[in-house]
Design a protein around this motif. Structure first.
Motif, mmCIF file in Angstrom:
data_model
loop_
_atom_site.group_PDB
_atom_site.id
_atom_site.type_symbol
_atom_site.label_atom_id
_atom_site.label_comp_id
_atom_site.label_asym_id
_atom_site.label_seq_id
_atom_site.Cartn_x
_atom_site.Cartn_y
_atom_site.Cartn_z
ATOM 1 N N LEU A 1 0.834 -1.200 0.000
ATOM 2 C CA LEU A 1 0.000 0.000 0.000
ATOM 3 C C LEU A 1 0.866 1.246 0.000
ATOM 4 C CD1 LEU A 1 -2.788 -0.876 2.615
ATOM 5 C CD2 LEU A 1 -2.877 -1.096 0.124
ATOM 6 N N SER A 2 0.377 2.285 -0.659
ATOM 7 C CA SER A 2 1.088 3.559 -0.684
ATOM 8 C C SER A 2 1.073 4.206 0.699
ATOM 9 C CB SER A 2 0.428 4.504 -1.690
ATOM 10 O OG SER A 2 -0.863 4.880 -1.217
ATOM 11 N N VAL A 3 1.857 5.258 0.847
ATOM 12 C CA VAL A 3 1.869 6.019 2.100
ATOM 13 C C VAL A 3 0.462 6.496 2.446
ATOM 14 C CG1 VAL A 3 2.625 8.204 3.129
ATOM 15 C CG2 VAL A 3 4.281 6.725 1.973
ATOM 16 N N ALA A 4 -0.231 7.075 1.464
ATOM 17 C CA ALA A 4 -1.585 7.585 1.715
ATOM 18 C C ALA A 4 -2.535 6.467 2.122
ATOM 19 C CB ALA A 4 -2.111 8.296 0.472
ATOM 20 N N ASP A 5 -2.446 5.312 1.470
ATOM 21 C CA ASP A 5 -3.348 4.206 1.788
ATOM 22 C C ASP A 5 -3.004 3.581 3.139
ATOM 23 O OD1 ASP A 5 -4.820 4.559 -0.493
ATOM 24 O OD2 ASP A 5 -3.742 3.054 -1.662
ATOM 25 N N ASN A 6 -1.718 3.511 3.481
ATOM 26 C CA ASN A 6 -1.347 3.051 4.821
ATOM 27 C C ASN A 6 -1.909 3.995 5.877
ATOM 28 O OD1 ASN A 6 0.595 0.658 5.460
ATOM 29 N ND2 ASN A 6 1.332 1.429 3.492
ATOM 30 N N MET A 7 -1.841 5.294 5.605
ATOM 31 C CA MET A 7 -2.329 6.285 6.563
ATOM 32 C C MET A 7 -3.808 6.090 6.879
ATOM 33 S SD MET A 7 -1.768 9.186 8.302
ATOM 34 C CE MET A 7 -0.400 10.101 7.592
ATOM 35 N N THR A 8 -4.596 5.785 5.863
ATOM 36 C CA THR A 8 -6.048 5.733 6.036
ATOM 37 C C THR A 8 -6.578 4.341 6.353
ATOM 38 O OG1 THR A 8 -6.415 5.395 3.659
ATOM 39 C CG2 THR A 8 -6.337 7.672 4.448
ATOM 40 N N LEU A 9 -5.706 3.331 6.396
ATOM 41 C CA LEU A 9 -6.154 1.939 6.490
ATOM 42 C C LEU A 9 -7.058 1.697 7.691
ATOM 43 C CD1 LEU A 9 -6.095 -0.967 5.482
ATOM 44 C CD2 LEU A 9 -3.969 -1.297 6.767
ATOM 45 N N GLN A 10 -6.594 2.023 8.918
ATOM 46 C CA GLN A 10 -7.395 1.739 10.096
ATOM 47 C C GLN A 10 -8.676 2.559 10.109
ATOM 48 O OE1 GLN A 10 -5.426 2.211 13.921
ATOM 49 N NE2 GLN A 10 -7.344 2.064 15.047
ATOM 50 N N LEU B 1 -11.187 0.924 7.862
ATOM 51 C CA LEU B 1 -11.714 -0.305 8.460
ATOM 52 C C LEU B 1 -12.722 -0.003 9.550
ATOM 53 C CD1 LEU B 1 -8.447 -2.455 8.717
ATOM 54 C CD2 LEU B 1 -10.380 -2.826 7.163
ATOM 55 N N ALA B 2 -12.497 1.098 10.271
ATOM 56 C CA ALA B 2 -13.395 1.477 11.375
ATOM 57 C C ALA B 2 -14.584 2.305 10.903
ATOM 58 C CB ALA B 2 -12.612 2.260 12.424
ATOM 59 N N GLY B 3 -14.625 2.633 9.608
ATOM 60 C CA GLY B 3 -15.699 3.483 9.102
ATOM 61 C C GLY B 3 -15.597 4.906 9.611
ATOM 62 N N ARG B 4 -14.368 5.360 9.874
ATOM 63 C CA ARG B 4 -14.162 6.692 10.452
ATOM 64 C C ARG B 4 -13.199 7.522 9.594
ATOM 65 N NH1 ARG B 4 -15.397 7.275 15.855
ATOM 66 N NH2 ARG B 4 -13.557 8.561 16.266
ATOM 67 N N HIS B 5 -13.139 7.232 8.314
ATOM 68 C CA HIS B 5 -12.208 7.950 7.441
ATOM 69 C C HIS B 5 -12.653 9.396 7.246
ATOM 70 C CE1 HIS B 5 -10.605 8.935 3.235
ATOM 71 N NE2 HIS B 5 -9.599 9.019 4.072
ATOM 72 N N ASP B 6 -11.745 10.317 7.543
ATOM 73 C CA ASP B 6 -11.965 11.746 7.362
ATOM 74 C C ASP B 6 -10.827 12.238 6.463
ATOM 75 O OD1 ASP B 6 -11.898 14.535 7.553
ATOM 76 O OD2 ASP B 6 -12.570 14.559 9.630
ATOM 77 N N ARG B 7 -11.127 12.481 5.194
ATOM 78 C CA ARG B 7 -10.074 12.820 4.229
ATOM 79 C C ARG B 7 -9.335 14.098 4.635
ATOM 80 N NH1 ARG B 7 -10.626 13.295 -2.374
ATOM 81 N NH2 ARG B 7 -8.449 13.937 -2.740
ATOM 82 N N THR B 8 -10.074 15.079 5.120
ATOM 83 C CA THR B 8 -9.432 16.342 5.503
ATOM 84 C C THR B 8 -8.440 16.128 6.637
ATOM 85 O OG1 THR B 8 -11.386 17.607 4.826
ATOM 86 C CG2 THR B 8 -9.844 18.683 6.347
ATOM 87 N N TRP B 9 -8.832 15.333 7.638
ATOM 88 C CA TRP B 9 -7.946 15.053 8.770
ATOM 89 C C TRP B 9 -6.730 14.252 8.309
ATOM 90 C CZ3 TRP B 9 -5.895 16.361 12.997
ATOM 91 C CH2 TRP B 9 -5.380 15.458 13.943
ATOM 92 N N CYS B 10 -6.926 13.276 7.453
ATOM 93 C CA CYS B 10 -5.793 12.474 6.960
ATOM 94 C C CYS B 10 -4.833 13.331 6.143
ATOM 95 C CB CYS B 10 -6.298 11.289 6.141
ATOM 96 S SG CYS B 10 -7.102 10.009 7.142
#
Length: 224
Positions: free
Chosen positions: A98-107, A110-119
Motif C-alpha cells: 500500500l502507498s503512504v496515503a493508503d497506509n495512513m487511512t487503512l485503520q 476499516l473502522a468506518g471513520r475515514h476523514d479525508r481532511t484530517w488524513c
C-alpha cells in the motif's frame, strides 16, 4: 479514559508461574499523557497489551473509555481497538503493497471513520504529503515511524498506546518524531500511554510512572 484496578498477570515458565503484574492500579484521563518506564522484562509491554485488549488479566479489571474489557468477546474488543484506540509499536507494521496515503487511512477506513481532511492534515503535519504515492520501502526509518503514528491518529482515537515509538531511531530523529507525536496528541485531545526506557523521552509527558517487580513504584511530574 483508561482505568486499571488491581490488575495481575502471570505467565507459565519451566520454573513455575512468573507474576509480571501484581495488583496494578492506573488511571489515565482524556487529554493526559503518561510515560511508563521500567527495566526490560518489568511488564511494561504486558500492561500495554492488556490495556489494548490484546490479552486479558488473571485478576482485576480494565476499563477503556468507560467500558469493561472483561465483558466483551474478542470481536467486540477488536472493534473497540479499530474505532477508539490507536496503537504504535517499535515495529511499524506498515503494509508494503500500500502507498503512504493508503497506509495512513487503512485503520480509519476499516473502522468506518475515514476523514479525508484530517488524513490530509496528518500527512502535511508529519511531512509526508509529498510522499503520499510512495511505498514504505521508499521511506527512511523516521518517515516510516511518522507514518505509523499518522495511521494510529487517523481514526481520531480516544486512547493512543505507544510501545517504545522512537526506540529504533537515532536521537535527533527520535526527538523530532516525539515532538510531532505530542503535538498531534494535544491537538486531537486523546489520552496517551507510552512505554519507554528513556528518561529523556518520558520528560515531556504529563506524568511518568515506573513499573518494577510487578508494581508501580512511584510517579514524577512531567511537563503540564
Amino acid at each position: 479514559m483508561l482505568e486499571l484496578r488491581q490488575v495481575s498477570k502471570s505467565y507459565a515458565t519451566p520454573q513455575g508461574p512468573l507474576r509480571v503484574l501484581d495488583g496494578v492500579d492506573l488511571s489515565l484521563a482524556a487529554g493526559e499523557s503518561l510515560a511508563l518506564m521500567g527495566e526490560s522484562g518489568s511488564g511494561k509491554s504486558t500492561l500495554l497489551h492488556l490495556a489494548a485488549g490484546l490479552d486479558l488479566p488473571d485478576a482485576g479489571s480494565i476499563h477503556v473509555d468507560g467500558r469493561p474489557l472483561a465483558d466483551m468477546h474478542e470481536g467486540q474488543r477488536a472493534a473497540l481497538r479499530r474505532a477508539r484506540l490507536g496503537l504504535v509499536f517499535q515495529q511499524f507494521h506498515l503494509v508494503p503493497s500500500l502507498s503512504v496515503a493508503d497506509n495512513m487511512t487503512l485503520q480509519a477506513r476499516l473502522a468506518g471513520r475515514h476523514d479525508r481532511t484530517w488524513c490530509d492534515t496528518l500527512l502535511a503535519r508529519l511531512g509526508l504529503a509529498s510522499m503520499a504515492r510512495r511505498y514504505p520501502e521508499q521511506l527512511s526509518g523516521g518517515q516510516q515511524q511518522r507514518l505509523a503514528i499518522g495511521r494510529a491518529l487517523a481514526v481520531r482515537p480516544a486512547l493512543l498506546l505507544a510501545d517504545e515509538p522512537t526506540g529504533n531511531l537515532d536521537e535527533s530523529t527520535a526527538d523530532e518524531v516525539l515532538a510531532l507525536l505530542l503535538e498531534l496528541v494535544h491537538d486531537s485531545g486523546c489520552a496517551l500511554l507510552m512505554v519507554t526506557h528513556s528518561p529523556r523521552v518520558a520528560a515531556p509527558l504529563n506524568r511518568c510512572l515506573t513499573l518494577a517487580h510487578g508494581r508501580l513504584q512511584g510517579a514524577t511530574s512531567g511537563t503540564p
